[in-house]
Scaffold this motif. Structure first.
Motif, PDB file in Angstrom:
ATOM      1  N   LYS A 663     -20.517   5.303  -3.460  1.00 35.82           N
ATOM      2  CA  LYS A 663     -19.894   6.580  -2.887  1.00 35.82           C
ATOM      3  C   LYS A 663     -20.572   7.071  -1.479  1.00 35.82           C
ATOM      4  N   ASP A 664     -21.805   6.321  -1.206  1.00 39.46           N
ATOM      5  CA  ASP A 664     -22.465   6.751   0.105  1.00 39.46           C
ATOM      6  C   ASP A 664     -21.838   5.706   1.266  1.00 39.46           C
ATOM      7  N   LYS A 665     -21.550   4.293   0.744  1.00 41.49           N
ATOM      8  CA  LYS A 665     -21.218   3.270   1.672  1.00 41.49           C
ATOM      9  C   LYS A 665     -19.903   2.940   1.426  1.00 41.49           C
ATOM     10  N   CYS A 666     -19.000   4.018   0.865  1.00 40.63           N
ATOM     11  CA  CYS A 666     -17.706   3.520   0.588  1.00 40.63           C
ATOM     12  C   CYS A 666     -16.806   2.881   1.549  1.00 40.63           C
ATOM     13  N   SER A 667     -16.892   3.639   2.737  1.00 44.69           N
ATOM     14  CA  SER A 667     -15.965   3.407   3.889  1.00 44.69           C
ATOM     15  C   SER A 667     -16.516   1.851   4.551  1.00 44.69           C
ATOM     16  N   ASP A 668     -17.746   1.579   4.419  1.00 43.95           N
ATOM     17  CA  ASP A 668     -18.166   0.252   4.870  1.00 43.95           C
ATOM     18  C   ASP A 668     -17.749  -1.006   3.949  1.00 43.95           C
ATOM     19  N   ASP A 669     -18.069  -0.671   2.793  1.00 43.59           N
ATOM     20  CA  ASP A 669     -17.811  -1.945   1.900  1.00 43.59           C
ATOM     21  C   ASP A 669     -16.624  -1.849   1.084  1.00 43.59           C
ATOM     22  N   CYS A 670     -15.625  -0.720   1.091  1.00 40.94           N
ATOM     23  CA  CYS A 670     -14.575  -0.768   0.041  1.00 40.94           C
ATOM     24  C   CYS A 670     -13.326  -0.431   1.007  1.00 40.94           C
ATOM     25  N   ALA A 671     -13.191  -1.054   2.129  1.00 41.60           N
ATOM     26  CA  ALA A 671     -11.929  -0.793   3.097  1.00 41.60           C
ATOM     27  C   ALA A 671     -10.956  -2.159   3.219  1.00 41.60           C
ATOM     28  N   HIS A 672     -11.416  -3.070   2.077  1.00 44.54           N
ATOM     29  CA  HIS A 672     -10.485  -4.331   1.846  1.00 44.54           C
ATOM     30  C   HIS A 672      -9.137  -4.203   0.996  1.00 44.54           C
ATOM     31  N   PHE A 673      -8.848  -3.138   0.555  1.00 41.00           N
ATOM     32  CA  PHE A 673      -7.445  -2.979   0.002  1.00 41.00           C
ATOM     33  C   PHE A 673      -7.072  -1.628   0.394  1.00 41.00           C
ATOM     34  N   ASN A 674      -5.586  -1.722  -0.098  1.00 41.42           N
ATOM     35  CA  ASN A 674      -4.692  -0.455   0.149  1.00 41.42           C
ATOM     36  C   ASN A 674      -4.531   0.131  -1.144  1.00 41.42           C
ATOM     37  N   MET A 675      -5.042   1.553  -1.100  1.00 40.95           N
ATOM     38  CA  MET A 675      -5.295   2.098  -2.763  1.00 40.95           C
ATOM     39  C   MET A 675      -3.839   3.291  -2.513  1.00 40.95           C
ATOM     40  N   THR A 676      -3.394   3.306  -3.728  1.00 37.12           N
ATOM     41  CA  THR A 676      -2.274   4.468  -4.071  1.00 37.12           C
ATOM     42  C   THR A 676      -2.465   4.996  -5.447  1.00 37.12           C
ATOM     43  N   LEU A 677      -2.655   6.373  -5.380  1.00 30.51           N
ATOM     44  CA  LEU A 677      -2.892   7.181  -6.419  1.00 30.51           C
ATOM     45  C   LEU A 677      -1.632   7.405  -7.287  1.00 30.51           C
ATOM     46  N   VAL A 678      -1.304   7.337  -8.644  1.00 27.70           N
ATOM     47  CA  VAL A 678      -0.455   7.468  -9.459  1.00 27.70           C
ATOM     48  C   VAL A 678      -0.644   8.539 -10.593  1.00 27.70           C
ATOM     49  N   GLU A 679       0.434   9.152 -10.900  1.00 31.77           N
ATOM     50  CA  GLU A 679       0.010  10.486 -12.179  1.00 31.77           C
ATOM     51  C   GLU A 679      -0.258  10.100 -13.240  1.00 31.77           C
ATOM     52  N   SER A 680       0.111   8.795 -13.874  1.00 33.03           N
ATOM     53  CA  SER A 680      -0.103   8.436 -15.252  1.00 33.03           C
ATOM     54  C   SER A 680      -0.149   6.929 -15.431  1.00 33.03           C
ATOM     55  N   ARG A 681      -0.361   6.370 -16.199  1.00 32.36           N
ATOM     56  CA  ARG A 681      -0.429   4.889 -16.588  1.00 32.36           C
ATOM     57  C   ARG A 681       0.930   4.344 -16.581  1.00 32.36           C
ATOM     58  N   ASP A 682       1.892   5.261 -17.020  1.00 38.62           N
ATOM     59  CA  ASP A 682       3.234   4.780 -16.843  1.00 38.62           C
ATOM     60  C   ASP A 682       3.885   4.501 -15.569  1.00 38.62           C
ATOM     61  N   LYS A 683       3.185   4.938 -14.523  1.00 39.46           N
ATOM     62  CA  LYS A 683       3.677   4.803 -13.133  1.00 39.46           C
ATOM     63  C   LYS A 683       3.110   3.600 -12.471  1.00 39.46           C
ATOM     64  N   LEU A 684       2.048   2.929 -13.267  1.00 35.76           N
ATOM     65  CA  LEU A 684       1.549   1.752 -12.569  1.00 35.76           C
ATOM     66  C   LEU A 684       2.371   0.569 -12.683  1.00 35.76           C
ATOM     67  N   PRO A 685       2.399  -0.147 -11.552  1.00 36.50           N
ATOM     68  CA  PRO A 685       3.160  -1.384 -11.545  1.00 36.50           C
ATOM     69  C   PRO A 685       3.150  -2.154 -12.946  1.00 36.50           C
ATOM     70  N   GLN A 686       4.008  -2.936 -13.417  1.00 34.76           N
ATOM     71  CA  GLN A 686       4.286  -3.559 -14.577  1.00 34.76           C
ATOM     72  C   GLN A 686       4.593  -4.967 -14.237  1.00 34.76           C
ATOM     73  N   PRO A 687       4.187  -5.915 -15.277  1.00 35.48           N
ATOM     74  CA  PRO A 687       4.085  -7.117 -15.117  1.00 35.48           C
ATOM     75  C   PRO A 687       5.854  -7.559 -14.753  1.00 35.48           C
ATOM     76  N   GLY A 688       6.147  -8.611 -14.000  1.00 32.13           N
ATOM     77  CA  GLY A 688       7.276  -9.180 -13.681  1.00 32.13           C
ATOM     78  C   GLY A 688       7.459  -9.033 -12.416  1.00 32.13           C
ATOM     79  N   GLN A 689       6.666  -8.368 -11.510  1.00 33.96           N
ATOM     80  CA  GLN A 689       6.828  -8.437 -10.064  1.00 33.96           C
ATOM     81  C   GLN A 689       6.488  -9.761  -9.414  1.00 33.96           C
ATOM     82  N   PRO A 690       6.779 -10.088  -8.273  1.00 35.86           N
ATOM     83  CA  PRO A 690       6.626 -11.583  -7.591  1.00 35.86           C
ATOM     84  C   PRO A 690       5.021 -11.864  -7.338  1.00 35.86           C
ATOM     85  N   ASP A 691       4.418 -10.507  -6.830  1.00 31.93           N
ATOM     86  CA  ASP A 691       2.815 -10.575  -6.813  1.00 31.93           C
ATOM     87  C   ASP A 691       1.957 -10.831  -8.016  1.00 31.93           C
TER      88      ASP A 691
END
Length: 803
Positions: A663-691
């Protein structure tokens, strides 16, 4: 031990492969094994054999017989379908008159020859060897069909009382048969025995009157036709009434002689082409072929008519007929036999019935009083069954029947010839297949006939055999294509004249063994004739045939073959090419000496659209990973790599929830991905997408579960979706736990008290029962005290008189 089991396993596998290979040979093997030299010989080898008449079809070194093969094999070898001779059999109906539909009592009166019960009536079948031709036959019992009935009676002395009842049979039987048909005729004949010793007594007196005492009997005779078939019942009664009993010496009678004459003397008896019934009435057994030797008669029965003045005149000359001879003549003349015999001989005539098709046995009463009902029952039994028979088949021709009966039962084999329980007006069908297994020597047409037993109608079938190809009719005799006219050029090949051999008839038989010819069959600097894979004929190599007909030698010197190419996975050319002259010619998209290298890269394509996930190269359809730590079909697996979930756990925790180790060095070590918050587990991406997508479940520093997904898109950008609220465990609820423990203790206490109370009740009841039993068994002493004296004294006044 393990080594021994492994060797055994190898041998089992090899044996199974050899068996499968043997069974996997195509149908063309029979065609090649026939070694056909002409198109006619080829098509006779089997129904699937064809002949390629294309002139340039054969490869160098292949014999003329290679033109004959399975149809699919010829096409695969490059013979165009239009150049393949493959004549097929056909069937044609020449006469197909519909079965007659009419009912008894209608105004329409048809002649017997105008009534049709079987359809079709005439066909022509063109048969190719091994190919069955099938047609349908329909049979329908016509109502009010005419009947001819001939009553043949034993007039030996034991039938005296029976004759009296038969004298009135004509009119009575006429009345009963009118219920079945409006066109009925009846006839009468009688028999006794051969007029020679030891069957009868030949003394003059016995010849005049064979009976004893004052009995008036007629002279013995073999067979006499008393009354031709007639529709006059009264005439039957009149003539039968004039008959007298005769006699003989032995018990068996000469009835077989009489049956034979009734069957073959159709003109004299007056048989029509209608239903023919022969009622054979007797109370004795029968003589048959061979018994005539007792009377010195050795000539076998000739099966011909010998009636003169309605008497059988050759009984002393010809032996009795055999059962088989009777069966033949009865069948030829469509006569159905009813044996009316006494109870004593039922067993004998039932065995005879089993040998004579379309016959029945009825029990005749002692005086023949039940003969009319017997005839009616037997006729109904015979007419309710139809049995098909065919004339003698030409050599090599077989016939099969399948019946479709009224009851829905289908019969095959011998049961396919018949249908039972048929009523008048019922229609049944038969499916008949005729197969020629070989061609007749002269190729001439044949005719066979099929008919229902006991009926005069029949189906005539003309058999025409396909023994030659159409192209043989177009052959060119003395063709220049056959080495200056030494043969006939037909069907793409030469048929050599006598004394000439070779593909093009280029050699005479005298030149075949010439050593000078062998030089043309050797390759340069080689001593091997035809590479030891063929024979030198007329200076040309004719390659040998292999046991496996798919394996072929070819080439000018038989130096080539199609089975010695490189193999892959146990298959020649890996199954991805053709073996030509010991070199694989690969199909498109395949390469390599065994065609085992695929040029198709679809199997190397990863789910993200990259070849081998960008971590290797595609070689022969398989990924060759350049980074040793990656493996798998598309270099997608890394056994030594940290999982993406554990690898990104701390960064997701610090960026989503502002806690964790980073948490103290988050901006330096954890900037390698794009993050999106969702409300519940149902809103997470499901298998079947191209990636490629990974679902993760991790625990944070507060022992709460948090969920996220990790994926990489086509631009190699990491995408993380996180559920914004972790799932934290809740503490236990104390009050229900305490209440449950207390309630459990109370319930257990009550249960123990109840058990104790139950045990005490059971114990008390047992003690009380024991007491009652002892009380019942107690024994009390009833004896008197010896010193006891009663306090009462009784005094009697002797003078008291009761007044």
């Amino acid at each position: 031990m393990a080594k021994t089991d492994f060797n055994l396993l190898i041998w089992v596998v090899l044996l199974c492969c050899a068996i499968w290979h043997g069974f996997a040979q195509p149908g063309g093997s029979d065609c090649i094994k026939a070694n056909a030299k002409s198109c006619g010989e080829c098509i006779q080898a089997g129904p699937n054999c064809g002949w390629c008449k294309e002139q340039k079809f054969l490869q160098e070194g292949e014999p003329t017989s290679a033109r004959c093969d399975d149809l699919a094999a010829l096409k695969s070898k490059g013979c165009s379908p239009g150049e393949i001779e493959n004549p097929r059999g056909t069937k044609g109906v020449l006469k197909n008159k519909e079965v007659t539909n009419r009912s008894k009592g209608t105004a329409e009166k048809l002649k017997p020859e105008d009534i049709t019960q079987i359809q079709p009536q005439q066909l022509v079948l063109k048969l190719r060897t091994g190919e069955p031709q099938t047609f349908s036959l329909k049979f329908k019992r016509a109502e009010d069909y005419p009947i001819d009935l001939y009553y043949l009676m034993d007039l030996s002395y034991s039938m005296k009382d029976d004759l009296e009842n038969v004298k009135s049979l004509g009119t009575a039987l006429m009345r009963e048969m009118e219920k079945i048909t409006s066109d009925f005729r009846i006839g009468f004949g009688s028999f006794v025995e051969k007029t020679v010793m030891p069957y009868i007594s030949t003394t003059p007196a016995k010849l005049r009157n064979p009976c004893t005492g004052d009995q008036n009997c007629t002279s013995p005779f073999s067979y006499k036709n008393v009354l031709n078939l007639t529709s006059e019942g009264k005439l039957f009664n009149e003539l039968v009434g004039k008959q007298h009993i005769s006699g003989n010496l032995d018990s068996p009678e000469g009835g077989f002689d009489a049956i034979m004459q009734v069957a073959v003397c159709g003109t004299q008896i007056g048989w029509r082409n209608v239903t023919r019934l022969l009622v054979f009435s007797t109370d004795a057994g029968f003589h048959f072929a061979g018994d005539g030797k007792l009377g010195g008669i050795v000539l076998p029965n000739d099966g011909r008519c010998h009636l003169e003045n309605n008497m059988y005149t050759m009984s002393h000359y010809y032996d009795y007929p055999s059962i088989a001879h009777l069966v033949q003549k009865l069948s030829e003349n469509n006569i159905q036999t009813i044996f009316a015999v006494t109870e004593e001989f039922q067993a004998v005539y039932k065995e005879l019935k089993n040998l004579i098709p379309k016959s029945a046995v009825g029990t005749l009463s002692a005086n023949s009083s039940n003969v009319i009902q017997l005839i009616i029952d037997a006729y109904n039994s015979l007419s309710s069954e139809v049995i098909l028979e065919n004339s003698k088949l030409p050599k090599g021709v077989t016939i099969n029947y399948k019946s479709y009966c009224k009851t829905g039962v289908n019969g095959t084999g011998e049961n396919g010839r018949k249908c039972s329980n048929i009523s008048i007006g019922d229609e049944v069908k038969f499916e008949i297949s005729v197969t020629a297994n070989e061609c007749p020597k002269k190729g001439q047409n044949e005719t066979i006939k099929i008919k229902p037993l006991g009926f005069t109608e029949e189906v005539e079938i003309n058999l025409q055999f396909i023994c030659e190809c159409q192209c043989q009719n177009e052959g060119i005799p003395n063709s220049p294509d056959c080495h200056q006219g030494n043969g006939t050029f037909e069907c793409g090949a030469c048929r050599c004249n006598e004394g000439r051999i070779g593909k093009e008839c280029e050699c005479s038989t005298d030149e075949v063994n010439s050593e000078d010819m062998d030089a043309y069959c050797r390759r340069d600097n080689s001593t091997e004739i035809c590479s030891n894979n063929g024979d030198c004929i007329c200076g040309q190599c004719v390659c040998k045939k292999r046991v496996n007909t798919n394996e072929v030698y070819s080439g000018k010197y038989c130096e080539c073959d199609n089975f010695n190419c490189d193999r892959s996975n146990g298959l020649i050319c890996g199954g991805n090419g053709n073996c030509k002259c010991r070199v694989c010619e690969c199909y498109p998209n395949f390469t390599g000496s065994a065609c085992d290298c695929s040029l198709d890269k679809s199997s190397c394509m990863a789910s993200n659209g990259q070849i081998c996930n960008g971590r290797g190269t595609c070689e022969c359809g398989t990924c060759n990973c350049t980074d040793a730590k990656f493996q798998g079909p598309t270099c997608e697996m890394c056994q030594t790599c940290l999982g993406v979930c554990a690898q990104n756990k701390d960064c997701v925790q610090c960026r989503a929830f502002k806690k964790g180790e980073k948490k103290d060095k988050c901006s330096d070590d954890c900037a390698h991905f794009n993050m999106t918050l969702v409300e519940s587990r149902d809103k997470l991406p499901q298998p079947g997408q191209p990636d490629p997508l990974s679902h993760c479940k991790e625990k944070d520093v507060d022992d709460c579960w948090f969920y996220f997904t990790y994926s990489v898109n086509a631009n190699n950008e990491a995408i993380v979706h996180v559920v914004e609220t972790p799932e934290c465990p809740t503490g236990p609820d104390i009050i229900p736990i305490v209440a449950g423990v207390v309630a459990g203790i109370v319930l257990i206490g009550l249960a123990l008290l109840l058990i104790w109370k139950l045990l005490m009740i059971i114990h008390d009841r047992r003690e009380f029962a024991k007491f009652e039993k002892e009380k019942m068994n107690a024994k009390w002493d009833t004896g008197e005290n010896p010193i006891y004296k009663s306090a009462v004294t009784t005094v009697v006044n002797p003078k008291y008189e009761g007044k």
